[in-house]
Write a protein that holds these residues in place. Sequence first.
Motif, mmCIF file in Angstrom:
data_model
loop_
_atom_site.group_PDB
_atom_site.id
_atom_site.type_symbol
_atom_site.label_atom_id
_atom_site.label_comp_id
_atom_site.label_asym_id
_atom_site.label_seq_id
_atom_site.Cartn_x
_atom_site.Cartn_y
_atom_site.Cartn_z
ATOM 1 N N GLN A 1 -7.672 -1.171 2.662
ATOM 2 C CA GLN A 1 -6.370 -0.413 1.920
ATOM 3 C C GLN A 1 -5.108 0.084 2.054
ATOM 4 O O GLN A 1 -4.061 -0.264 1.479
ATOM 5 N N LEU A 2 -5.109 0.329 3.158
ATOM 6 C CA LEU A 2 -4.059 0.537 3.323
ATOM 7 C C LEU A 2 -3.248 -0.261 4.353
ATOM 8 O O LEU A 2 -2.337 -0.988 4.290
ATOM 9 N N SER B 1 -1.707 -2.715 1.910
ATOM 10 C CA SER B 1 -0.080 -1.691 1.189
ATOM 11 C C SER B 1 0.615 -2.477 1.364
ATOM 12 O O SER B 1 1.179 -3.012 2.379
ATOM 13 N N SER C 1 2.864 -1.021 4.615
ATOM 14 C CA SER C 1 2.056 -0.754 5.756
ATOM 15 C C SER C 1 2.818 -2.333 6.909
ATOM 16 O O SER C 1 2.022 -1.966 7.824
ATOM 17 N N LYS D 1 4.495 7.839 3.113
ATOM 18 C CA LYS D 1 3.824 7.390 1.383
ATOM 19 C C LYS D 1 2.743 6.782 1.369
ATOM 20 O O LYS D 1 1.556 7.008 1.337
ATOM 21 N N LEU D 2 2.658 6.101 3.022
ATOM 22 C CA LEU D 2 1.290 5.904 3.358
ATOM 23 C C LEU D 2 -0.243 6.764 3.904
ATOM 24 O O LEU D 2 -0.668 6.521 2.670
ATOM 25 N N LYS E 1 0.208 9.994 1.855
ATOM 26 C CA LYS E 1 0.421 10.454 0.498
ATOM 27 C C LYS E 1 -1.062 9.585 -0.107
ATOM 28 O O LYS E 1 -2.469 10.063 0.051
ATOM 29 N N SER E 2 -0.982 8.349 0.690
ATOM 30 C CA SER E 2 -2.356 7.017 -0.010
ATOM 31 C C SER E 2 -3.790 7.373 0.427
ATOM 32 O O SER E 2 -3.938 7.380 0.067
ATOM 33 N N LYS F 1 -5.156 10.663 -0.506
ATOM 34 C CA LYS F 1 -5.873 9.890 -1.445
ATOM 35 C C LYS F 1 -7.490 9.777 -1.115
ATOM 36 O O LYS F 1 -8.248 9.364 -2.244
ATOM 37 N N TYR F 2 -7.409 8.247 -0.752
ATOM 38 C CA TYR F 2 -8.608 7.554 0.151
ATOM 39 C C TYR F 2 -9.801 7.981 0.358
ATOM 40 O O TYR F 2 -10.714 8.237 -0.436
#
Length: 221
Positions: free
Chosen positions: A23-24, A27, A30, A102-103, A105-106, A109-110
Motif C-alpha cells: 500500500q505504501l 501510493s 511514495s 504524510k506517508l 501517517k498512512s 494507520k495501516y
Amino acid sequence: MIKGTQTPINKEELKKLNQILQQLIDSNDSLEFRQPVDHKTLGLHDYLIVVKKPMDLGTCSKKLQNSEYKYVEECLDDIQSIWDNCKLYNGPSSWITKLSEKLEKSFKKYVKNYLPLVNLPQSSIKVKKSTEDPGVQEDTQQTISHNEKVEFSNNLKQLNPDQIGGIVQIIQTNSPSAFIVVNKERFQIVIDNIDFDTFVKCQNQIQTWMTGEEVSKKVKL
C-alpha cells in the motif's frame, strides 16, 4: 523497537507486512521512497555522514521476501527509519519531508488496521516547537529550500522537449505566475514563483521520468 516487544513473523504476519508495504509502494506520494537515495548522482556528498542507516521501501520489501526479518517490529522499525532519515537530512520545511510525514501517517494507520496488537514504531526525530508564546500557533508554511530549487533547475536541463512541455503544462495550470512568455519562441520558468504543491507535482513527474517508470503520456495536473 520497543524493548521486550517481539512478535515473530509467521505466515499471517508476513502477509500483513506485505500488504502494508504494498500500500505504501502503490501510493502516488511514495515515488521518492521506493528505491535507495542516489546520493552520488544527486551530489549529496554528506548524505552518508548524516544518515547512518539508509533505508527505502524497496529494500524493506526485499528483506521481507528474503526472510531477513525475524520479528514484525524489525520490519516496522526499518520502514519508520525511511521517514526519520528523510526528516533528518532534509529538515522540517522541505517538500519531501512533508511527503514523508504524510506517508508516515498512512503507515501508522495501516499498522493499526493490520497489526492492532503490535506497538507502533516511534520516530527518533523530535520536531522542535516554539515555546515562546503558547498562544501563537507554530508556523507550518511549506517552503522550498535553495538546494531543492537548484536540483529542480538541474533536472529540467536533462528533460527532452516533450517532457519540458509536460512540466510547463503543470506550471501553467497550477502556478501560472511562475510561467513568463518572453516571445513566441522563448519562455521563462521563475522557480521562486512556483507554489509548494505545484513544485511537488513537478518533482514527482520529473522523478518518474528519470527513474524510467512507465507512465501514461498525459501528465497529472
